[in-house]
Every structure is written in C-alpha cells, then in structure tokens.
Design a protein around this motif. Structure first.
Motif, short mmCIF file in Angstrom:
data_model
loop_
_atom_site.label_atom_id
_atom_site.label_comp_id
_atom_site.label_asym_id
_atom_site.label_seq_id
_atom_site.Cartn_x
_atom_site.Cartn_y
_atom_site.Cartn_z
N TRP A 108 37.06 77.28 32.55
CA TRP A 108 35.70 76.45 32.30
C TRP A 108 34.55 77.46 32.36
CZ3 TRP A 108 35.52 71.62 32.36
CH2 TRP A 108 36.77 70.74 32.65
N LEU A 118 27.71 74.25 29.90
CA LEU A 118 27.78 73.66 31.02
C LEU A 118 27.51 72.47 31.34
CD1 LEU A 118 25.90 76.76 33.04
CD2 LEU A 118 28.52 76.38 33.16
N PRO A 119 27.80 71.52 32.29
CA PRO A 119 27.56 70.21 32.01
C PRO A 119 26.13 69.99 32.08
CG PRO A 119 29.42 70.63 33.45
CD PRO A 119 28.88 71.87 33.03
N GLY A 120 25.70 69.24 31.26
CA GLY A 120 24.28 68.77 30.86
C GLY A 120 23.38 69.89 30.48
N SER A 121 23.86 71.12 30.02
CA SER A 121 23.02 72.08 29.33
C SER A 121 22.80 71.73 27.84
CB SER A 121 23.65 73.30 29.57
OG SER A 121 23.17 74.20 28.68
N VAL A 181 33.31 67.56 31.69
CA VAL A 181 32.91 67.68 33.16
C VAL A 181 34.54 68.05 33.93
CG1 VAL A 181 32.26 66.69 35.34
CG2 VAL A 181 31.04 66.33 33.08
N ARG A 234 27.74 67.84 23.66
CA ARG A 234 28.22 66.81 24.72
C ARG A 234 28.94 67.65 25.79
NH1 ARG A 234 33.54 65.52 24.30
NH2 ARG A 234 34.74 65.96 22.36
N SER A 235 28.97 67.34 27.05
CA SER A 235 29.86 68.02 27.99
C SER A 235 31.14 67.53 28.31
CB SER A 235 28.82 68.02 29.51
OG SER A 235 27.50 68.32 29.26
N SER A 280 28.52 71.50 25.16
CA SER A 280 27.58 72.15 26.16
C SER A 280 28.18 73.39 26.88
CB SER A 280 27.26 71.10 27.15
OG SER A 280 26.31 70.05 26.51
N SER A 310 24.63 75.32 23.56
CA SER A 310 26.20 75.02 23.16
C SER A 310 26.67 75.98 22.36
CB SER A 310 25.99 73.44 22.57
OG SER A 310 25.29 73.54 21.29
#
Length: 288
Positions: A143, A172-175, A284, A281-282, A170, A178
């Motif tokens: 991760w 990191l999630p929401g970043s 998670v 896109r992330s 992404s 990319s």
C-alpha cells in the motif's frame, strides 16, 4: 473513473497490446531463500534466462518489429551487465523490478525504500537508464508503493489487476497526485504455465506451449473486443526455451496482424494514458 471505462487509443486503434519480460534470473529464487544458491541445478535453470533466453527473445522481437518492456531486478543487472546492455541497445524499455526480487508487501517501509533505490542505482550503473516503469516482484504491491514511486518520478506501475485498461491511480486515497497503472493478470503470465522447481515452485505439471498460447490468445481476443489493454508477461528462463519461443513468435505474428491493435511498450502506453488527463481514482484498503 470506473475500472470498466473505455480508453481512447492512438490513431483510432481499437485496443492495445504489450509483450513484457521479467528478467528475474537467479533473483526470483534467492530472495528470502539464500540457501538456494547452494543448488547448482536450480541456479542453472534460472541462468538460462539471461544466457540463452534473452538473446533468443531479442531476435524474435526484432523479427516482428516489436518494442518491448523488460523488467530487470538490480541483482540481474549486476550479475549479467552485458545482456542488460544488449536489451537497451536493441531499443527496448528497461523497467524496475526490485533489487533481489523482494516482495514489497512482506517488507517494512525502510526496506521497501532501500530496495527501490538500490535497484535504481544498479540500472543506472549498468545500463545508464533511469526507469519510468515499475512492476512489483511477485506482483505483490504494498500500500506504500504508489507514493514511493511518485516520489522518485516514476510514470507508471504494472502490478495491479482491477481493470482491463490503464488508469490514473491516486498515490493515496483522495490524493490528486497519481501514477499510471497498467493492469496485468495471472492468466497472462508464463510462470503458471511452465515453471516447476522441486521444493520451490509449481506442482510438477508443465503445460505445452500450444495450451499456453491458446489461453493467451483467448484473453487477447476478449480484450481486443472490449477495447482493452492486453499485457503478456514472460520470463526468459521459461519462454526463452526453443519450443515455447516458437509458439510465442507465432503469437507475436498473430497479434501484429490483428486489425486495430496498437502494439507498444508499457512506457508508450503509459505516456498515452497520461496524455488523456484522466481523473485519478483511489483504491482503499479494506478495514477488518
């Protein structure tokens, strides 16, 4: 962007295809098992890749006028510098595959950083290249890896399996930052078809090249119809054997002759994907 969204390929092409090679050599069976170095037959099995397989595959690629991507562990570059330089001289992309084929998900953050940087140093020292692409050894991304790759200026990764086309992942999630992800899948890997090493890998069942080619062809046909990106992974110590290379060459001819397919290196595919300015896109991590 959903995983199933289509992608626009260059010049109105319907799909993309790439022939890629993981030049693991001895590294694949030495990481986490250094005692395997004492098994001369096992070491010879792995050495077949750089000694015999890579030259044969370079000839095939030249014959079919295909630019390929070779994922090279730093250890392989140090042990076989001449053959790695031959890959670069032939015009193929050299990409990062760890140093000693270390599995990122099984290593702490400091170890992951050390392996990434050591691999970069080896490829720069031996081949004079700064790779833009990465594939996780064992196809087992951690991760933390996407952010580590972005920090080092990588353009793309090719280790995940959640789409039929490349996308912006992404870090990191929401970043909004990319890297391009070019998906792979186990059905398009020759290891599952051909690899048997007693006490190390495989069940003892070694498939025929005709069966492997039929599987890879069916995946190509399906992805071509879907407008997807077909990425085949071969290992020179496996698919560099004469009978297997013969069928691989015939598959190359079939793919190249297919109307509407863009055959390219992963660097070229990633560069095109980046030019489309897709929304990242992330992915998670599940919470248990």
């Amino acid at each position: 962007m959903r995983a199933a969204d289509p992608i626009r390929w260059p010049d109105g092409k319907q799909s993309a295809a790439a022939f890629t090679f993981d030049v693991d050599a001895e590294s694949a069976v030495l990481w986490n098992a250094p005692e395997n170095a004492g098994r001369m037959s096992v070491m010879s099995h792995q050495a077949y890749g750089p000694l015999v397989g890579v030259p044969r595959l370079l000839t095939l690629l030249d014959h079919h006028q295909i630019r390929s991507t070779f994922f090279v562990p730093g250890y392989t570059a140090h042990r076989y510098p001449g053959i790695v330089r031959d890959i670069a001289r032939a015009g193929h992309e050299i990409a990062h595959h760890g140093y000693l084929h270390e599995q990122p998900s099984a290593i702490d953050l400091a170890g992951q950083i050390a392996n990434l940087d050591r691999g970069l140093e080896a490829l720069a020292e031996v081949a004079g290249v700064r790779p833009v692409g990465y594939r996780a050894p064992m196809w087992d991304l951690s991760w933390e890896t996407p952010a580590l790759l972005a920090e080092r200026g990588f353009l793309y990764d090719s280790s995940l399996m959640d789409a039929d086309v490349p996308y912006e992942l992404s870090i990191l999630p929401g970043s909004e930052k990319s890297i391009v992800e070019i998906p792979i899948q186990w059905a398009l890997d020759d290891w599952e078809q051909y690899c048997f090493l007693p006490d190390i890998s495989g069940s003892g069942l070694i498939e025929t090249p005709a069966k492997a080619r039929a599987l890879w062809t069916s995946e190509f046909e399906g992805l071509h119809e879907e407008g997807g990106c077909w990425v085949l992974t071969n290992h020179p110590f496996l698919s560099g054997r004469p009978g297997r290379a013969k069928h691989l060459g015939e598959l190359m001819a079939d793919v190249m002759a297919t109307k509407g397919v863009w055959v390219a290196s992963l660097e070229e595919i990633a560069t095109h994907t980046r030019s489309l300015d897709l929304a990242p896109r992330s992915i998670v991590r599940p919470e248990l």
